[in-house]
Design a protein around this motif. Structure first.
Motif, mmCIF file in Angstrom:
data_model
loop_
_atom_site.group_PDB
_atom_site.id
_atom_site.type_symbol
_atom_site.label_atom_id
_atom_site.label_comp_id
_atom_site.label_asym_id
_atom_site.label_seq_id
_atom_site.Cartn_x
_atom_site.Cartn_y
_atom_site.Cartn_z
ATOM 1 N N SER A 173 0.917 -1.190 0.023
ATOM 2 C CA SER A 173 -0.211 0.106 -0.152
ATOM 3 C C SER A 173 1.026 1.201 0.065
ATOM 4 O O SER A 173 0.213 2.396 -0.239
ATOM 5 C CB SER A 173 -0.929 -0.059 1.090
ATOM 6 O OG SER A 173 -0.076 0.027 2.384
ATOM 7 N N ALA A 174 2.110 1.297 0.349
ATOM 8 C CA ALA A 174 3.107 2.128 0.381
ATOM 9 C C ALA A 174 3.514 2.701 -1.231
ATOM 10 O O ALA A 174 4.157 3.769 -1.322
ATOM 11 C CB ALA A 174 4.054 1.921 1.220
ATOM 12 N N TYR A 175 3.099 1.895 -2.013
ATOM 13 C CA TYR A 175 3.854 2.020 -3.659
ATOM 14 C C TYR A 175 2.571 2.971 -4.338
ATOM 15 O O TYR A 175 1.132 2.848 -4.170
ATOM 16 C CB TYR A 175 4.095 0.770 -4.219
ATOM 17 C CG TYR A 175 5.176 0.058 -3.562
ATOM 18 C CD1 TYR A 175 6.470 0.251 -4.334
ATOM 19 C CD2 TYR A 175 5.299 -0.510 -2.604
ATOM 20 C CE1 TYR A 175 7.617 -0.161 -3.653
ATOM 21 C CE2 TYR A 175 6.440 -1.108 -2.060
ATOM 22 C CZ TYR A 175 7.589 -0.794 -2.637
ATOM 23 O OH TYR A 175 8.714 -1.346 -2.161
ATOM 24 N N SER A 176 3.142 3.505 -5.413
ATOM 25 C CA SER A 176 2.110 4.375 -6.184
ATOM 26 C C SER A 176 1.069 3.417 -6.844
ATOM 27 O O SER A 176 -0.043 3.954 -7.180
ATOM 28 C CB SER A 176 2.898 4.925 -7.226
ATOM 29 O OG SER A 176 3.621 4.294 -8.057
ATOM 30 N N GLN A 177 1.540 2.298 -7.571
ATOM 31 C CA GLN A 177 0.645 1.355 -7.938
ATOM 32 C C GLN A 177 1.120 -0.040 -7.913
ATOM 33 O O GLN A 177 2.522 -0.231 -7.666
ATOM 34 C CB GLN A 177 0.659 1.743 -9.482
ATOM 35 C CG GLN A 177 -0.583 1.758 -10.187
ATOM 36 C CD GLN A 177 -0.719 1.813 -11.663
ATOM 37 O OE1 GLN A 177 -1.001 0.924 -12.425
ATOM 38 N NE2 GLN A 177 -0.185 2.914 -12.410
ATOM 39 N N VAL A 178 0.041 -0.940 -7.791
ATOM 40 C CA VAL A 178 0.384 -2.337 -7.521
ATOM 41 C C VAL A 178 0.092 -3.181 -8.578
ATOM 42 O O VAL A 178 -1.090 -3.277 -8.931
ATOM 43 C CB VAL A 178 0.225 -2.861 -5.897
ATOM 44 C CG1 VAL A 178 0.607 -4.209 -5.544
ATOM 45 C CG2 VAL A 178 0.717 -1.823 -4.998
ATOM 46 N N LEU A 179 0.819 -4.101 -9.120
ATOM 47 C CA LEU A 179 0.251 -5.223 -9.947
ATOM 48 C C LEU A 179 0.565 -6.401 -9.492
ATOM 49 O O LEU A 179 1.924 -6.838 -9.152
ATOM 50 C CB LEU A 179 1.038 -4.920 -11.332
ATOM 51 C CG LEU A 179 0.419 -5.984 -12.577
ATOM 52 C CD1 LEU A 179 -0.950 -5.692 -12.516
ATOM 53 C CD2 LEU A 179 1.231 -5.639 -13.826
ATOM 54 N N VAL A 180 -0.280 -7.432 -9.390
ATOM 55 C CA VAL A 180 0.113 -8.714 -9.221
ATOM 56 C C VAL A 180 0.059 -9.521 -10.556
ATOM 57 O O VAL A 180 -0.539 -9.534 -11.520
ATOM 58 C CB VAL A 180 -1.199 -9.642 -8.360
ATOM 59 C CG1 VAL A 180 -0.833 -11.144 -8.262
ATOM 60 C CG2 VAL A 180 -1.141 -8.732 -7.100
ATOM 61 N N VAL A 181 1.340 -10.225 -10.860
ATOM 62 C CA VAL A 181 1.620 -10.873 -11.864
ATOM 63 C C VAL A 181 1.479 -12.583 -11.372
ATOM 64 O O VAL A 181 2.193 -12.839 -10.445
ATOM 65 C CB VAL A 181 2.836 -10.663 -12.543
ATOM 66 C CG1 VAL A 181 2.834 -11.587 -13.854
ATOM 67 C CG2 VAL A 181 2.831 -9.370 -12.949
#
Ligand code: NAD
Ligand code: GLY
Length: 349
Positions: free
Chosen positions: A30-38
């Protein structure tokens, strides 16, 4: 939460264990600008909904570990607007972990990634230590980087949905840690093999943690695989040759490593490195894993030719990591002629 620290020279990070990892991973992300699960199309439907982020699903299997897939991934990430402060989460086995780690290491000159390994192989081995990479027509893992994850999250309960053959492969890596570093672990795991197929977490979870601990120590001492880390190649010289001779389709990697460990233990005994007593214990322990320990179908010429192409070869000699007792190994270099001399004895029934 149970945690363990990996002190790699290029970065320190934690490996967290247990069912609460999903919440902890979401918190970190949650501290990141965007998160993607691959992930892949086997794993994502089972586990991706435990993470509150967008998901990209790839085809499962070794074919996805390619430069073409890396190009497709970084295009996808750019299209989604992932910037330098974004995080990618590799949710899957070693294929997803190696591929996503590699793409993360080069996208925008490197963005953070997290490993959530979901196979036994990935939980005890590939998810830890920062070796990333893909295959090319010229070789397996030919292109790659050393790039440590920001964190690793291990929930052994996901192994419940893992096909049996993948458990067998993972047990090869687990027993390998026993032979190279921890005789007690070897004895315990070979006694408790069925706990992995029935997924008895009281037995399996502490074993997985012990394997991660051993790997963390090795990576801290030799992150870039210049010396000590070579011991993790035990079983892999014959193992790779069997895989190659079988056209990479007959054996799964972990199965080939298990058979390779057996052949290498016999070779160590023939070279008077390993006592008969320890050879008998290793053979008995390995044979408790349900696998066909049969070598008569092997084409000697094909195996020897595969050994000649092994990337670990030094000055034209073949490198083997051989046990001198259960819990301790050493590197031995042999000429092809020497291996040929021992071959019939090594593959005896
Ligand atoms: P894998 O990633 O191909 O996974 C095996 C299969 O299990 C796949 O079909 C996958 O979709 C499925 N799967 C994964 N988790 C599941 C789950 N919980 N439930 C149901 N199905 C699940 O295979 P692997 O053995 O994890 O990894 C092999 C790869 O790892 C190879 O490419 C190898 O080169 C690499 N590797 C890398 C390192 C390293 O240090 N980086 C170490 C060992 C192996
Ligand atoms: N799997 C071998 C290594 O990480 O070095």
């Amino acid at each position: 939460m149970d945690r363990l620290v990996v002190k790699a020279p290029s970065g320190t990070y934690t490996v967290s264990f247990g069912p609460a990892i999903w919440r902890e991973a979401a918190q970190l992300a949650s501290a990141y600008s965007q998160v993607l699960v691959v992930s892949d199309t086997n794993v994502a439907p089972l586990y991706a909904e435990r993470l509150p982020f967008q998901v990209l699903e790839l085809w499962p299997g070794e074919e996805s570990k390619s430069l073409e897939m890396v190009a497709a991934l970084v295009d996808d990430w750019a299209r989604r607007g992932l910037d330098r402060f974004s995080l990618v989460i590799a949710l899957g086995g070693g294929v997803i972990g190696d591929l996503v780690g590699f793409a993360a290491s080069i996208y925008r000159r490197g963005i953070d990634y997290v490993q959530i390994p979901t196979t036994l192989v990935a939980q005890v081995d590939s998810g830890i230590g920062g070796k990333t990479g893909v295959n090319t027509a010229w070789g397996k893992n030919l292109v790659g980087t050393f790039y440590q994850p920001r964190a690793v999250f291990v929930d052994p309960s996901v192994l419940e949905t893992l096909p049996e053959r993948e458990i067998t492969g993972g047990l090869g890596e687990v027993l390998k840690y026993g032979v190279v570093q921890d005789g007690k672990l070897f004895a315990q795991v070979s006694r408790d093999i069925s706990a992995f197929y029935q997924l008895d977490l009281e037995v399996a979870a502490p074993v997985i943690r012990r394997c991660v601990e051993i790997k963390a120590e090795i990576v801290a001492a030799d992150e870039r695989d210049l010396g000590l880390r070579h011991i993790l190649n035990h079983g892999h010289t014959f193992g790779h040759a069997l895989e190659r001779a079988g056209g990479f389709s007959f054996y799964h990697h972990g199965e080939a490593v298990l058979l390779g460990m057996l052949l290498e233990a016999r070779l160590a005994h023939l070279l008077r490195l390993l006592s008969r007593e320890d050879l008998v214990k290793i053979e008995a322990g390995l044979r408790r894993v349900p696998l066909e320990y049969r070598f008569s179908h092997l084409d000697k010429g094909e195996v020897l030719s595969a050994l000649q192409q092994d990337k670990k070869n030094k000055q034209g000699r073949i490198s083997f990591i051989l046990p001198r007792q259960i819990g301790s190994v050493e590197e031995v270099l042999l000429s092809l002629e020497e291996v040929e001399e021992y071959w019939d004895e090594v593959i005896r029934a």
